[in-house]
Structure formats: structure tokens, C-alpha cells
Design a protein around this motif. Structure first.
Motif, mmCIF file in Angstrom:
data_model
loop_
_atom_site.group_PDB
_atom_site.id
_atom_site.type_symbol
_atom_site.label_atom_id
_atom_site.label_comp_id
_atom_site.label_asym_id
_atom_site.label_seq_id
_atom_site.Cartn_x
_atom_site.Cartn_y
_atom_site.Cartn_z
ATOM 1 N N THR A 1 28.696 45.645 51.660
ATOM 2 C CA THR A 1 28.007 45.106 50.497
ATOM 3 C C THR A 1 26.857 44.194 50.924
ATOM 4 O OG1 THR A 1 30.112 45.060 49.306
ATOM 5 C CG2 THR A 1 28.312 43.786 48.359
ATOM 6 N N THR B 1 38.543 35.034 44.792
ATOM 7 C CA THR B 1 39.220 35.429 43.556
ATOM 8 C C THR B 1 39.873 36.799 43.710
ATOM 9 O OG1 THR B 1 37.671 34.142 42.222
ATOM 10 C CG2 THR B 1 38.918 35.855 41.102
ATOM 11 N N THR B 2 39.149 37.741 44.251
ATOM 12 C CA THR B 2 39.643 39.104 44.413
ATOM 13 C C THR B 2 40.823 39.176 45.372
ATOM 14 O OG1 THR B 2 37.432 39.967 44.016
ATOM 15 C CG2 THR B 2 38.976 41.442 45.109
ATOM 16 N N ASN C 1 28.103 33.361 45.238
ATOM 17 C CA ASN C 1 28.751 34.317 44.351
ATOM 18 C C ASN C 1 29.695 35.238 45.141
ATOM 19 O OD1 ASN C 1 29.139 35.553 41.740
ATOM 20 N ND2 ASN C 1 28.020 37.297 42.569
ATOM 21 N N TYR C 2 29.236 35.706 46.300
ATOM 22 C CA TYR C 2 30.087 36.555 47.148
ATOM 23 C C TYR C 2 31.348 35.797 47.542
ATOM 24 C CZ TYR C 2 31.652 39.592 50.909
ATOM 25 O OH TYR C 2 32.413 40.409 51.708
ATOM 26 N N TYR C 3 31.187 34.537 47.952
ATOM 27 C CA TYR C 3 32.323 33.688 48.329
ATOM 28 C C TYR C 3 33.307 33.560 47.161
ATOM 29 C CZ TYR C 3 34.884 29.349 49.238
ATOM 30 O OH TYR C 3 35.872 28.420 49.384
ATOM 31 N N ASP C 4 32.795 33.211 45.983
ATOM 32 C CA ASP C 4 33.662 33.037 44.808
ATOM 33 C C ASP C 4 34.411 34.322 44.463
ATOM 34 O OD1 ASP C 4 32.890 30.383 44.549
ATOM 35 O OD2 ASP C 4 31.357 30.813 43.030
ATOM 36 N N GLU C 5 33.698 35.429 44.466
ATOM 37 C CA GLU C 5 34.336 36.711 44.143
ATOM 38 C C GLU C 5 35.356 37.104 45.210
ATOM 39 O OE1 GLU C 5 31.812 39.947 43.002
ATOM 40 O OE2 GLU C 5 30.562 38.648 41.760
ATOM 41 N N PHE C 6 35.041 36.824 46.457
ATOM 42 C CA PHE C 6 35.947 37.180 47.543
ATOM 43 C C PHE C 6 37.268 36.434 47.417
ATOM 44 C CE2 PHE C 6 37.710 37.157 51.785
ATOM 45 C CZ PHE C 6 37.513 38.462 52.189
ATOM 46 N N LYS D 1 42.969 36.686 46.264
ATOM 47 C CA LYS D 1 43.927 35.589 46.100
ATOM 48 C C LYS D 1 45.371 36.039 46.350
ATOM 49 C CE LYS D 1 45.194 32.167 42.604
ATOM 50 N NZ LYS D 1 44.861 31.696 41.264
#
Length: 82
Positions: free
Chosen positions: A37, A51-52, A44-49, A54
């Protein structure tokens, strides 16, 4: 997908990114998980990573109390109740 042998390294890289904001930490995570990706917004990548992944992190953290502590106190900020 996160390989159990890399999970502690990935968590350490996430902590380093959170502290220093160097995109190179996220690029190393991508290399470890074979993610191609394009990172246009590192935060944003950090936050999504986190969260995804967890559930994966907490499942794998059962093998190491140190890993669990890193996740709880450095990544997910779960407050301690008195």
C-alpha cells in the motif's frame, strides 16, 4: 497478515513511529507484512493499522506479558482504574 514471530518487532516499530513520527518505521512494518500500500498519510496509516490489527495483537500478546504491556500502555491507551 502479521506473523507471530514479527509481532513484537511490529509493536516496537509502532511505538517508535508514535514517538518520533518517522515514516520509515511504517515502511519497515509494510516490508515485514508484505504490504504494498502506498502511504500518503502516515498518521492515517498508523491509525488504521492499529485499529485493523487490534484483535491480532491482543491474541498474540498472550505469549508475552511485555508485549501486552507495550500494547496497553503505548498503543491503545487503556486507562487503569483505581
Amino acid at each position: 497478515m502479521i506473523d507471530s514471530k514479527n509481532v513484537e518487532l511490529i509493536v516496537d516499530l509502532l511505538i517508535l513511529y508514535k514517538e518520533d513520527k518517522y515514516k520509515s518505521y511504517l515502511l519497515e512494518i509494510q516490508r515485514l507484512i508484505n504490504d504494498n500500500t502506498l502511504i500518503t498519510d502516515a498518521d492515517n496509516y498508523y491509525d488504521e493499522f492499529i485499529t485493523t490489527h487490534k484483535d491480532t495483537f491482543f491474541t498474540l500478546s498472550k505469549i508475552s506479558i511485555n508485549l501486552w504491556i507495550k500494547l496497553v500502555y503505548n498503543i491503545y491507551h487503556i486507562p487503569i482504574e483505581d
